[in-house]
Scaffold this motif. Structure first.
Motif, mmCIF file in Angstrom:
data_model
loop_
_atom_site.group_PDB
_atom_site.id
_atom_site.type_symbol
_atom_site.label_atom_id
_atom_site.label_comp_id
_atom_site.label_asym_id
_atom_site.label_seq_id
_atom_site.Cartn_x
_atom_site.Cartn_y
_atom_site.Cartn_z
ATOM 1 N N LEU A 188 8.195 3.462 -6.948
ATOM 2 C CA LEU A 188 8.575 4.503 -6.002
ATOM 3 C C LEU A 188 7.546 4.556 -4.889
ATOM 4 O O LEU A 188 6.417 4.080 -5.035
ATOM 5 N N HIS A 189 7.948 5.109 -3.776
ATOM 6 C CA HIS A 189 7.046 5.232 -2.624
ATOM 7 C C HIS A 189 6.973 6.702 -2.243
ATOM 8 O O HIS A 189 7.754 7.181 -1.419
ATOM 9 N N PRO A 190 6.071 7.459 -2.860
ATOM 10 C CA PRO A 190 5.990 8.901 -2.594
ATOM 11 C C PRO A 190 5.593 9.186 -1.161
ATOM 12 O O PRO A 190 4.941 8.376 -0.487
ATOM 13 N N GLN A 191 6.000 10.355 -0.691
ATOM 14 C CA GLN A 191 5.678 10.750 0.677
ATOM 15 C C GLN A 191 4.173 10.856 0.879
ATOM 16 O O GLN A 191 3.661 10.559 1.953
ATOM 17 N N VAL A 192 3.463 11.312 -0.158
ATOM 18 C CA VAL A 192 2.004 11.451 -0.056
ATOM 19 C C VAL A 192 1.386 10.738 -1.261
ATOM 20 O O VAL A 192 1.048 11.365 -2.267
ATOM 21 N N PRO A 193 1.215 9.392 -1.186
ATOM 22 C CA PRO A 193 0.683 8.666 -2.335
ATOM 23 C C PRO A 193 -0.726 9.115 -2.718
ATOM 24 O O PRO A 193 -1.151 8.953 -3.857
ATOM 25 N N ALA B 43 0.835 -1.198 0.000
ATOM 26 C CA ALA B 43 0.000 0.000 0.000
ATOM 27 C C ALA B 43 0.874 1.253 0.000
ATOM 28 O O ALA B 43 1.823 1.365 0.778
ATOM 29 N N GLY B 44 0.554 2.182 -0.886
ATOM 30 C CA GLY B 44 1.316 3.420 -1.009
ATOM 31 C C GLY B 44 2.359 3.398 -2.092
ATOM 32 O O GLY B 44 2.859 4.461 -2.491
ATOM 33 N N ASP B 45 2.693 2.206 -2.608
ATOM 34 C CA ASP B 45 3.672 2.131 -3.688
ATOM 35 C C ASP B 45 3.043 2.587 -5.005
ATOM 36 O O ASP B 45 1.861 2.369 -5.265
ATOM 37 N N VAL B 46 3.870 3.205 -5.840
ATOM 38 C CA VAL B 46 3.450 3.670 -7.157
ATOM 39 C C VAL B 46 4.348 3.039 -8.201
ATOM 40 O O VAL B 46 5.571 2.986 -8.032
ATOM 41 N N VAL B 47 3.765 2.540 -9.265
ATOM 42 C CA VAL B 47 4.495 1.927 -10.378
ATOM 43 C C VAL B 47 4.425 2.857 -11.582
ATOM 44 O O VAL B 47 3.359 3.412 -11.888
ATOM 45 N N PHE B 48 5.546 3.019 -12.257
ATOM 46 C CA PHE B 48 5.609 3.811 -13.488
ATOM 47 C C PHE B 48 6.487 3.059 -14.470
ATOM 48 O O PHE B 48 7.699 2.944 -14.258
ATOM 49 N N VAL B 49 5.891 2.513 -15.543
ATOM 50 C CA VAL B 49 6.632 1.676 -16.480
ATOM 51 C C VAL B 49 6.286 2.034 -17.919
ATOM 52 O O VAL B 49 5.222 2.587 -18.216
ATOM 53 N N ASP B 50 7.196 1.678 -18.805
ATOM 54 C CA ASP B 50 7.029 1.805 -20.245
ATOM 55 C C ASP B 50 6.435 0.493 -20.744
ATOM 56 O O ASP B 50 7.098 -0.549 -20.729
ATOM 57 N N CYS B 51 5.186 0.507 -21.175
ATOM 58 C CA CYS B 51 4.479 -0.725 -21.537
ATOM 59 C C CYS B 51 4.923 -1.309 -22.867
ATOM 60 O O CYS B 51 4.435 -2.373 -23.268
ATOM 61 N N ARG B 52 5.821 -0.630 -23.578
ATOM 62 C CA ARG B 52 6.380 -1.238 -24.772
ATOM 63 C C ARG B 52 7.308 -2.386 -24.399
ATOM 64 O O ARG B 52 7.634 -3.228 -25.236
ATOM 65 N N ARG B 53 7.721 -2.409 -23.146
ATOM 66 C CA ARG B 53 8.554 -3.483 -22.627
ATOM 67 C C ARG B 53 7.670 -4.450 -21.841
ATOM 68 O O ARG B 53 6.653 -4.069 -21.279
ATOM 69 N N ALA B 54 8.075 -5.710 -21.811
ATOM 70 C CA ALA B 54 7.276 -6.724 -21.122
ATOM 71 C C ALA B 54 7.207 -6.428 -19.631
ATOM 72 O O ALA B 54 8.193 -6.039 -19.007
#
Length: 277
Positions: A117-122, A68-79
């Motif tokens: 990443l785990h932002p300070q204020v998700p 809980a609180g984690d954020v994912v940021f990915v390039d979906c052109r990659r698997a």
């Protein structure tokens, strides 16, 4: 029972697809059973926030535990794939794209940004995803512009929260980089070689190059060009000096070279820049 995501598929205008950051899909999922989602070669970028529960992400050969609180940021052109953990999770996500996204994501990774990443204020990211959904379902006649603005806010926040140059934390620095930058600010008009700069601060030149870029997001040479261009812009706006004189004043005696570098950084010639003012 299968998980049924609450999603909104959005069709941006041709103008938005060609010129703006635009969303493709935004939604929320509360898992009611274990599940795995795998994707590859999608023409989008994905941001999702874990509201509760746990799971895992597999991306670029790495495995990441998510909570809980984690954020994912990915390039979906990659698997990539993600799956629930023992605590079934709730996610909010957004798939988006734009003509500048490849460069933005490259800069994100260059600055030390990680897929998780785990932002300070998700809650701030969750709120932006909610705003994007509200905009996409609205009848606002300039909603594509507002969506572009909101995605810019999201990416700015992610970039801000991601700052994580590993060498600056895991390697004991042999030199105070602020001192190096201050020296460059005072001497950028001079001819500066990496060998001489490293010698001045008693540090290996390859090490200095690496940690400078990791800490400031640009090479030493690029920083010198940036400082010279910044001063050139001031002289173009507030003095009557001609291009040759300004080139000499900022340490680039050759006006043709100065013009090429200025155009590379600013996207226009010095004369075009002066004409704006």
């Amino acid at each position: 029972m299968n998980d049924i995501p609450d999603r909104l598929l959005y069709t941006p205008t041709r103008f938005a697809r060609a010129s703006l950051l635009h969303i493709q899909e935004v939604g929320e999922l509360t898992a009611v059973s274990p599940h795995v989602s795998s994707r590859d070669h999608l023409g989008s970028f994905l941001c999702f926030v874990v509201l509760n529960g746990s799971g895992t992400l597999r991306y670029e050969g790495e495995h990441y535990d998510l909570h809980a609180g984690d954020v994912v940021f990915v390039d979906c052109r990659r698997a990539y794939s993600h799956e629930t953990g023992d605590e079934l999770w709730t996610l909010k996500w957004c798939h988006f794209q734009g003509p500048s996204m490849s460069a933005i994501y490259a800069k994100y990774r260059e600055r030390g940004g990680r897929p998780v990443l785990h932002p300070q204020v998700p809650g701030r990211i969750e709120a932006i995803i909610d705003d994007l959904r509200a905009l996409a379902s609205s009848g606002d006649y300039i909603r594509d512009m507002r969506i572009n603005e909101k995605l810019g806010t999201l990416l700015t926040l992610i970039m801000e929260e991601s700052w994580n140059p590993p060498a600056s934390k895991l390697v004991k620095k042999q030199v105070e980089l602020d001192d190096v930058r201050d020296w460059l600010n005072d001497h950028y008009t001079e001819r500066i070689t990496l060998d001489a700069l490293a010698g001045r601060f008693f540090v290996n030149k390859y090490y200095l190059s690496r940690i400078f870029k990791e800490s400031f997001g640009m090479t030493i040479t690029d920083y010198i060009h940036y400082r010279r261009t910044t001063e050139a812009k001031r002289l173009l706006r507030f003095t009557e000096l001609n291009i040759d004189e300004i080139a000499a004043e900022v340490g680039m005696g050759d006006a043709n070279y100065f013009t090429r570098m200025f155009r590379k950084i600013e996207g226009m010639s010095p004369r075009e820049y002066r004409a704006m003012w």
